[in-house]
Every structure is written in structure tokens, then in C-alpha cells.
Design an enzyme around this catalytic site. Structure first.
Site, short mmCIF file in Angstrom:
data_model
loop_
_atom_site.label_atom_id
_atom_site.label_comp_id
_atom_site.label_asym_id
_atom_site.label_seq_id
_atom_site.Cartn_x
_atom_site.Cartn_y
_atom_site.Cartn_z
N PHE A 1 2.32 -30.24 12.60
CA PHE A 1 2.21 -31.45 11.36
C PHE A 1 1.08 -32.08 11.61
CE2 PHE A 1 6.34 -29.55 11.45
CZ PHE A 1 6.54 -29.07 10.12
N ASP B 1 -1.82 -27.91 10.80
CA ASP B 1 -1.15 -28.39 9.34
C ASP B 1 -1.52 -27.53 8.19
OD1 ASP B 1 -0.56 -31.62 8.77
OD2 ASP B 1 -1.37 -30.61 7.02
N ASP C 1 5.94 -33.62 14.41
CA ASP C 1 5.89 -34.93 13.39
C ASP C 1 5.70 -34.73 12.24
OD1 ASP C 1 5.33 -37.50 12.46
OD2 ASP C 1 2.93 -37.45 12.75
N CYS D 1 10.60 -39.14 9.87
CA CYS D 1 10.07 -40.51 9.35
C CYS D 1 10.96 -40.72 7.86
CB CYS D 1 8.81 -40.42 8.92
SG CYS D 1 8.26 -39.17 7.94
N ARG E 1 2.23 -42.55 19.94
CA ARG E 1 1.20 -41.80 20.19
C ARG E 1 0.70 -42.18 21.77
NH1 ARG E 1 -0.34 -41.64 14.34
NH2 ARG E 1 -0.96 -43.88 14.38
#
Length: 401
Positions: free
Chosen positions: A231, A253, A302, A342, A215
């Protein structure tokens, strides 16, 4: 120390363990001799009787043994756990901002199966395996003691042991206070951004600390720019863009709860005039933005883990390829794309290949700015592959020149 139970490996097995890992799978075991209850600490030996250390056993799980120590004479007691906690804290004091951080990261801190996150003066505990579950209270008390020595008082502890993986260990999912109740909405500051973290009902332990450095890296690109954050969850990348001086930011989102929390965080930082949020499915919105001819200086992707097993990797590749293709098309020439995965099962080579295919499909050329992983409070222990999961790229996006 003499253990009542001895686990012996098959000949030729235990290769990952011998390379530095911590897990022994059920199909690697030749024999288990002695009386035990699942969760007990047992001794591990190679096929020829060579001592390999000790760990806790659980025959309900495919990961039958998780190694705690490679020393054959290790005594697993409260002092052992305190030493592990002390080592983990000393490492973080040397490597990261500890105001909010992951304080214990399972196998990577040689305490397999447990996570402890520190959000300001609150701890959140996630216990994922039966053997460590027996020690979680001891570990929490050790954390509080070690932090107190540095003048840090913990006002409350909340348990978030509600992950589905506990079912594979033959355990129930559980959550609740460990000790006296407290206000579970905790305010933290990261990279100059204020957040209200919901440790009771937020995803996982309440906030994704692993993207802290990423970030900050995105902040450098956003001053005076038009930014799209996909997201966004509770708005973390969007708010970092706003704090950095972005001209406008749109965070997207599919979760209404996440969007409500993101809007609350924007107000907390006085950014509601420049950072706005939309509740929408990213896969549906990106083609719509493209049709409208929208362009952004910075696009951030993300997504949650599209795959949590090897069996679903093929479908995950399709998802990553689609959002990266759409993201590339929405970046104006010379702008930037920040994109990540991730999922541990989306390995670095496959993720890079997928991005390359997406860029080709979008008729864009990518110039890599940097490649990053998870924050240092989520250390990557080589040979413990599960500890390496976050892959993060920043690219400049160029049309053919």
C-alpha cells in the site's frame, strides 16, 4: 457575551464533553431556545443552567454542537481565531519540523472541523463542518499573517473540502483555489526524501504527513536490506527505505496514478535503480509472493482505513488479520514487520489482538521493537477520541526457537 440561542443538555448527558471533548450529539440535547441559523455560534448550558461555553450549531448533523470555547464570556471573532492559529503554530515550532506539517488539526487545536496543512510555501485547507466553514477565510488569513511574522511567505492556498462527511453536514463537496491560481505540484523534503506533492488531485490534502516520524523509524532498519512496502501510495515508506541504503525495495499499490507518482518521486531522489514499484492488489500479490518462496528482511504494511464506521469493524478485522498473516510469512527469520492502522474505529486493543491472531496463524513469534502513533503535528487531545487514530508497530519476526 450574551448569545441569542441557548442549547441545554439533558440531565446526565454530555459526559464526553465534560471529560474534555468538543462534541454534543443530537440525542444529548434537551432544548434549543432562541432564533438561529445553522452555523451560528450559540451558548451551551448543562441541564441545571450551568454555563458550559459556546460553539456552533448544525441541526443537520448528528454532531449538533461543536464547542469552540469553555468560557461563558468568550467572544468568537477574528481575534479569537487568530489566537487559536497563533497557539497552534507556536506548538508546532516547539515540537516538529515545520517545513511541511499539519498546522491546524481540528478539535485537537480547539478549532473543530478544519484542517490546514503546510507543504513548503503552500497551504491546503479542508473544511468539514458548517460552522467553521464560515470562518475558513478568516483562519487562512490569520495563518498567513502569523507565518509572515516568522519570515514565511505563502504563495498559494488550495481548498480540498471534498470529503463525503460534508454531505452529513448538509454541505456540498468543493475544491479549488482560495485566491490566485498557482502550480499545484509542490516539492517538499521530509526525512531527507524529496516528494512532488499533488495538492489538487492527491488523496486527502495531497500527502500523508502523519507518518513522518514512523517513516524515519523504519529508515533505521533498512540499510543493506531487501524491503517490501505494501500500500505504498506515492512511495513514501519505500523511498525512506531507499534513502536509508536498502539493497532493493518493492513498493506495491492498486492505484496506477499512485504508482506513477511513486516512480516520479523515485527519479526525483535518484533511487530508480534500487526502488521499483508494481501496480497490484496487495491481497492478491502477497499469497503469490509466498507461493514463490519470496522472503524479505523488512515488510511494511500501511493500508488505507479498512473501516470508517463502527458498523464495518468486523470486516476490517478480517482484512487486517489477512495482510498481517501474509506479511509475517514473508519476513525472513529475524527480519522486521512494520504494520499500522489509520482507522479511529480500529481501537488499539482490537488492533493488537488482530496482529496477535495473525502471528499465531502464521506460526511466528513477534518481538515488539516499538509502538508509535501519529506525528506530533497531529496532536492527540485526550477525551477527543477522534484525534487518536494512527497505531504503528514495529516487530521483529521470529520462527519458533
Amino acid at each position: 457575551m450574551a448569545y441569542r440561542t441557548i442549547v441545554t443538555l439533558k440531565k446526565g448527558e454530555g459526559r464526553t464533553l465534560k471529560a474534555g471533548g468538543a462534541w454534543v450529539y443530537d440525542n444529548e440535547i434537551e432544548s434549543i431556545l432562541g432564533d438561529f441559523a445553522n452555523g451560528d455560534v450559540v451558548e451551551l448550558r448543562d441541564f441545571d443552567g450551568y454555563p458550559m461555553g459556546c460553539g456552533y450549531i448544525n441541526t443537520n448533523s448528528r454532531i449538533t454542537l461543536r464547542l469552540l470555547s469553555r468560557k461563558k464570556d468568550a467572544v468568537i471573532d477574528a481575534a479569537f481565531m487568530e489566537k487559536r492559529v497563533r497557539d497552534a503554530w507556536e506548538y508546532r515550532k516547539q515540537t516538529v519540523d515545520t517545513s511541511s506539517c499539519r498546522l491546524i488539526f481540528g478539535e485537537a487545536d480547539f478549532l473543530p472541523g478544519i484542517v490546514v496543512d503546510k507543504f513548503s510555501d503552500v497551504l491546503v485547507v479542508e473544511s468539514l463542518s458548517l460552522g467553521i466553514d464560515r470562518w475558513k477565510t478568516v483562519i487562512v488569513e490569520a495563518v498567513k499573517k502569523v507565518l509572515a511574522e516568522d519570515g514565511i511567505r505563502i504563495r498559494g492556498v488550495y481548498e480540498r473540502s471534498d470529503a463525503r462527511v460534508r454531505l452529513q453536514e448538509g454541505m456540498d463537496r468543493s475544491k479549488g483555489f482560495m485566491g490566485e491560481p498557482f502550480d499545484t505540484k509542490v516539492e517538499i523534503v521530509e526525512n531527507g526524501v524529496r516528494y512532488r506533492v499533488d495538492v489538487e488531485d492527491g488523496q486527502k490534502t495531497g500527502f500523508f504527513l502523519d507518518q513522518k516520524g514512523n517513516r524515519a523509524a523504519v529508515q533505521r532498519l533498512c540499510r543493506g536490506k531487501r524491503v517490501l512496502d505494501c500500500f505504498t501510495h506515492t512511495g513514501s515508506f519505500a523511498l525512506n527505505a531507499g534513502i536509508a541504503g536498502a539493497e532493493s525495495v518493492l513498493g506495491v499499490d492498486a492505484s496506477r496514478l499512485a504508482i506513477d507518482q511513486a516512480e516520479e518521486n523515485a527519479r526525483l531522489n535518484g533511487l530508480e535503480d534500487r526502488v521499483r514499484f508494481q501496480c497490484a492488489d496487495v491481497f492478491e500479490l502477497l499469497p503469490e509472493l509466498e507461493k514463490r518462496g519470496e522472503k524479505f528482511d523488512v515488510v511494511i504494511l500501511d493500508p488505507p482505513a479498512f473501516t470508517k464506521s463502527r458498523n464495518s469493524v468486523r470486516n476490517a478485522v478480517k482484512g487486517y488479520r489477512e495482510i498481517n498473516l501474509r506479511g509475517c510469512k514473508l519476513v525472513r527469520d529475524g527480519g522486521f514487520l512494520a504494520t499500522c492502522s489509520c482507522s479511529h474505529f480500529m481501537d488499539p486493543e482490537l488492533f493488537a489482538k488482530t496482529i496477535r491472531e495473525a502471528a499465531s496463524g502464521a506460526h511466528r513469534r513477534l518481538r515488539q521493537v516499538e509502538f508509535r502513533t501519529q506525528s506530533a503535528d497531529h496532536p492527540i487531545l485526550w477525551a477527543a477520541d477522534q484525534s487518536y487514530y494512527l497505531k504503528f508497530y514495529i516487530f521483529q519476526v521470529c520462527t519458533d526457537r
